[in-house]
Design an enzyme around this catalytic site. Structure first.
Site, PDB file in Angstrom:
ATOM      1  N   TRP A   1      43.292  -9.708 144.431  1.00  0.00           N
ATOM      2  CA  TRP A   1      44.513  -9.154 143.817  1.00  0.00           C
ATOM      3  C   TRP A   1      44.954  -7.903 144.574  1.00  0.00           C
ATOM      4  O   TRP A   1      46.144  -7.649 144.724  1.00  0.00           O
ATOM      5  CB  TRP A   1      44.230  -8.801 142.343  1.00  0.00           C
ATOM      6  CG  TRP A   1      45.385  -8.159 141.640  1.00  0.00           C
ATOM      7  CD1 TRP A   1      46.368  -8.783 140.942  1.00  0.00           C
ATOM      8  CD2 TRP A   1      45.685  -6.752 141.577  1.00  0.00           C
ATOM      9  NE1 TRP A   1      47.263  -7.873 140.439  1.00  0.00           N
ATOM     10  CE2 TRP A   1      46.871  -6.615 140.828  1.00  0.00           C
ATOM     11  CE3 TRP A   1      45.071  -5.610 142.074  1.00  0.00           C
ATOM     12  CZ2 TRP A   1      47.445  -5.381 140.557  1.00  0.00           C
ATOM     13  CZ3 TRP A   1      45.653  -4.373 141.820  1.00  0.00           C
ATOM     14  CH2 TRP A   1      46.821  -4.272 141.066  1.00  0.00           C
ATOM     15  N   HIS A   2      43.970  -7.128 145.065  1.00  0.00           N
ATOM     16  CA  HIS A   2      44.308  -5.876 145.721  1.00  0.00           C
ATOM     17  C   HIS A   2      44.999  -6.073 147.058  1.00  0.00           C
ATOM     18  O   HIS A   2      45.763  -5.198 147.486  1.00  0.00           O
ATOM     19  CB  HIS A   2      43.049  -5.007 145.920  1.00  0.00           C
ATOM     20  CG  HIS A   2      42.633  -4.328 144.664  1.00  0.00           C
ATOM     21  ND1 HIS A   2      41.851  -4.950 143.725  1.00  0.00           N
ATOM     22  CD2 HIS A   2      42.920  -3.099 144.166  1.00  0.00           C
ATOM     23  CE1 HIS A   2      41.668  -4.119 142.711  1.00  0.00           C
ATOM     24  NE2 HIS A   2      42.293  -3.000 142.953  1.00  0.00           N
ATOM     25  N   GLY A   3      44.741  -7.158 147.711  1.00  0.00           N
ATOM     26  CA  GLY A   3      45.417  -7.336 148.985  1.00  0.00           C
ATOM     27  C   GLY A   3      44.952  -8.579 149.706  1.00  0.00           C
ATOM     28  O   GLY A   3      43.882  -9.130 149.425  1.00  0.00           O
TER      29      GLY A   3
END
Lengths: 311, 478
Positions: free
Chosen positions: B321-323
């Site tokens: 989700w973060h990247g």
């Protein structure tokens, strides 16, 4: 709601006073990251500003960035019978020029203002120069207005510290700077002569000029101010090396913008050679200055003064 | 428009005044907030407003459809909305990453013609998850579907939390847009206080640490192991100051509008184990994965090995989700590994209270536990901060190579970081004293003038030491 707004305003007033007081008390010796105070950093502004305060009624006032104080030599104009003063300073943008004119115009009372404009300078934020001038001037409304107009915390805090320091200490009034170093000599009247120096130019990567809207507004304000005062204003662009000029992708936009502002003359002199007449990309050496001055006086300044019936 | 910009300093008071002038007509307030939020977002890139409008419209319509259909058909609508929203997120955020990874594995890295090179819309992961939670909650009947489109669109795009959270749930935020709001003096003052603390964390702690961290991570070979370790520690503080600072500003800003948002950080570096850390770090995301992924997978009411699997799944998803980078996946896996012993020993809920509750200071054991947790989290942040997995492992390895205190090859101006000598002790002391409270600055002297002097001093620290160039928030890129 009313109580909230009232308290927020009251608190803002208190906070402003506390910030100003702490900045004035603690700002020296590089203790605060966003406060800069240093006298005499190479462009001889301490000398120039002191002289400007004592000079009255000149024929021509030159103003602008280092291109101005390294190009227009008062000795040359004195030979032509003109009294001139050069109020240029390093990285001076229109925001600083406006402040300097509002401060010194009455005193210098010029019959003509020649303002040097440069594409790179029109893209600057003006922070460096605003700090530098605030450091070298006493507290005044105009300096404060300039610092806020620049719109940067550093320029505002440095102005606050400079204003308080220069009010309560004699450091600025007693500041003595040497008038010469190994490469530069300060000439009375605001000019700085470069001793020797040639240049080996190399191609620059192309760049797009991104003009600052704030600087453009300020330049318009300068033109309006001088018009109101009935002082003709000639905008000039001092030459820099061809390799630098060719690196600007949208140089034509600069010319168009300046022509809209008023009487604009880009100084072009084919005889200037990048290697022989410059000591860096932006500045002429004395040989280059000597060549340009003759061209500028004969082809631009004298005809313009006649046109405006100044002489 | 950044919170720490002059533009926002002009925008906020104008929106605040107009909003409260409309206080008798809450629907007009909602419409105004929506317009202000879209303007706020459009300052980055107006093209991506279409995405927010589409995401909002799809979730709004799916909520109504689910309510009308109920049962099997409603389930299909809910899934359709999930698939559509995740597809948009997938295309913009992950498409190039997966195609490039596939090409690296099977095509010798040649993916030129297949890549889209799309710009990542700011905050897409945040508002997509917020919109998704609504349709899932409507399907689960934990939230009533709304017919008030303006309120719903304002819920998805409310500007304080639009680009970096907290990720709100419809059950708590939507009802606040569906009733009239009354100006609450104490709430507004508390909001300003929280914003001030947030600005301090962002503009002093995070931005100052960033200068040091960027320099060392940009050229680790130029520095000794001790400097590299310090940079890793400072990155832990940077990312905390940056993200929790943003959350404080967002939550405080919402309070000015009479709207309360959920807490996103609860002093994570005072955690005694990694499970407690995750109950205190980015709470809105962690609880989102818990409620919409972990629990539907069976949560902890399944066999122990299935719990382990579920834990890995949510940590890997959380990392992704973060990247779109394998470093984030490895970072998620690393935390899952740290979680593993706690699950196997049944100790993942050992510390659900506040550390040193009822005491001024922690005991030696608690200090040791907090330091160990911080150290483990810091190793994770090295992976998170790195551009590639190779870089991360080299960096971690380099902490143990060479003379620990060898002089650095690169010199840097220590005056740039001098404010940290004041700011870091202030941060730790204030946050420690704020345990059990909503945010820093929640406990202050009774005398108003003394409080105001303290706030003024913090403002002085901020303006005197802040970075004057633009410093975006780290989490905007997610």
């Amino acid at each position: 709601m009313k109580r909230f707004v009232y308290n927020v305003l009251l608190f803002s007033l208190l906070a402003t006073c506390v910030v100003a007081l702490l900045t004035a008390l603690l700002g020296g010796n590089g203790r605060l990251r966003n406060v800069k105070y240093h006298l005499g950093v190479g462009d001889y502004s301490a000398w120039r500003l002191r002289e400007a305060g004592k000079t009255h009624d000149v024929d021509v006032l030159f103003i602008g960035s280092s291109h101005a104080y390294r190009t227009f030599d008062p000795r040359f104009y004195a030979e032509k019978g003109l009294s001139v003063f050069n109020l240029g300073s390093s990285n001076q943008t229109p925001l600083q020029t406006e402040m300097l004119l509002r401060t010194y115009l009455d005193n210098l009372n010029p019959r003509l203002v020649v303002m040097e404009v440069h594409p790179d300078v029109m893209c600057l934020d003006g922070v460096e120069s605003s700090i530098f001038l605030a450091n070298h001037m006493g507290p005044s409304f105009e300096v404060a207005r300039m610092a806020f107009a620049v719109g940067n915390v550093k320029s505002v805090l440095s102005m606050v510290y400079s204003a308080s320091h220069n009010s309560f200490s004699s450091e600025l009034s007693h500041f003595e700077e040497s008038t010469a170093d190994t490469a530069n000599i300060y000439i009375s009247g605001g000019y700085v002569e470069r001793v020797g120096g040639t240049y080996s130019p190399c191609p620059h990567p192309t760049s797009t000029l991104d003009f600052s809207a704030r600087q453009m507004r300020s330049l318009r304000a300068i033109v309006r101010l001088l018009k109101r005062r009935g002082v003709p204003c000639l905008l000039v662009e001092v030459p820099d090396t061809k390799v630098l000029r060719e690196s600007y992708e949208n140089y034509d936009q600069f010319v168009t913008q300046m022509e809209k502002m008023g009487d604009f003359r880009p100084l072009r002199l084919d005889a200037l050679d990048d290697s022989l007449h410059f000591y860096n990309d932006n500045h002429l050496n004395q040989a280059g200055v000597d060549l340009l001055e003759v061209y500028f006086y004969d082809s631009v300044l004298y005809p313009y003064m006649q046109e405006k019936q100044i002489r | 428009m950044l919170f720490n910009s002059l533009q926002f300093a002009v925008f906020l008071p104008i929106v605040f005044v107009v909003y409260w002038l409309l206080r008798r007509w809450y629907r007009w307030q909602n419409l105004f907030v929506l317009a202000a939020s879209y303007y706020f977002y459009a300052c980055w890139d107006p093209r991506f407003l279409l995405l927010i409008v589409f995401t909002s419209a799809a979730s709004y319509a799916s909520g109504l459809a689910i309510d009308r259909m109920r049962g099997g058909a409603g389930r299909w609508v809910m899934w359709a909305n999930v698939v559509v929203n995740l597809s948009i997120l997938g295309v913009f955020k992950y498409y190039d990453f997966f195609v490039q990874s596939f090409a690296d594995l099977f095509l010798g890295g040649r993916a030129d013609g297949l890549l889209l090179h799309l710009i990542l819309p700011v905050g897409i992961s945040f508002y997509t998850f917020q919109a998704l939670s609504y349709s899932i909650d409507v399907y689960r009947r934990t939230v009533e579907p709304t017919r008030d489109a303006v309120a719903f669109f304002a819920y998805v795009s409310f500007f304080p939390q639009l680009v970096a959270g907290p990720i709100e749930r419809a059950s708590s935020l939507l009802p606040q847009f569906q009733r009239s709001r009354h100006f609450d003096y104490s709430l507004a003052v508390d909001g300003l206080r929280q914003m001030l603390w947030g600005f301090f964390k962002k503009m002093i702690i995070a931005d100052t640490c960033a200068v040091y961290v960027d320099m060392v991570f940009g050229n680790p070979e130029g520095f000794s192991p001790s400097v590299r370790l310090l940079a890793a520690v400072l990155f832990s503080l940077q990312i905390y100051g940056d993200f929790s600072g943003y959350s404080d500003i967002a939550i405080g800003c919402s309070k000015l509008f009479g709207i309360t948002l959920r807490r996103n950080f609860n002093l994570p570096y005072f955690s005694r184990d990694i499970a407690e850390f995750w109950r205190r770090w980015h709470i809105s995301l962690t609880s989102w994965f818990r409620d919409y992924v972990y629990i539907p997978l069976g949560g902890s009411r399944v066999s122990r090995w299935r719990v382990v699997l579920n834990t890995f799944i949510i940590f890997l998803l959380s990392g992704l989700w973060h990247g779109a980078n394998w470093t984030f996946v490895v970072w998620g896996a690393y935390h899952a590994l740290l979680f593993l012993p706690l699950i196997l020993l049944g100790k993942n809920r050992s510390h659900i209270d506040t550390v040193a509750a009822g005491r001024r200071l922690p005991n030696i054991k608690e200090v040791g536990q907090m330091l160990l947790t911080f150290l483990l989290a810091t190793v994770g942040w090295i992976i998170f901060r790195s551009e590639s997995i190779d870089f991360a492992f080299n960096y971690i390895g380099s902490l143990f190579r060479g003379r620990f205190f060898a002089p650095s090859a690169v010199n840097f101006d220590t005056a740039e970081f001098s404010v940290l000598w004041i700011a870091l002790p202030l941060l730790v002391a204030e946050e420690w004293m704020s345990r059990g409270r909503d945010h820093g600055f929640a406990r202050l002297p009774r005398w108003r003038w003394l409080r105001w002097l303290l706030y003024s001093f913090i403002i002085f620290i901020i303006v005197a030491f802040m970075q004057t160039n633009e410093t975006p928030f780290i989490y905007f890129q997610f």
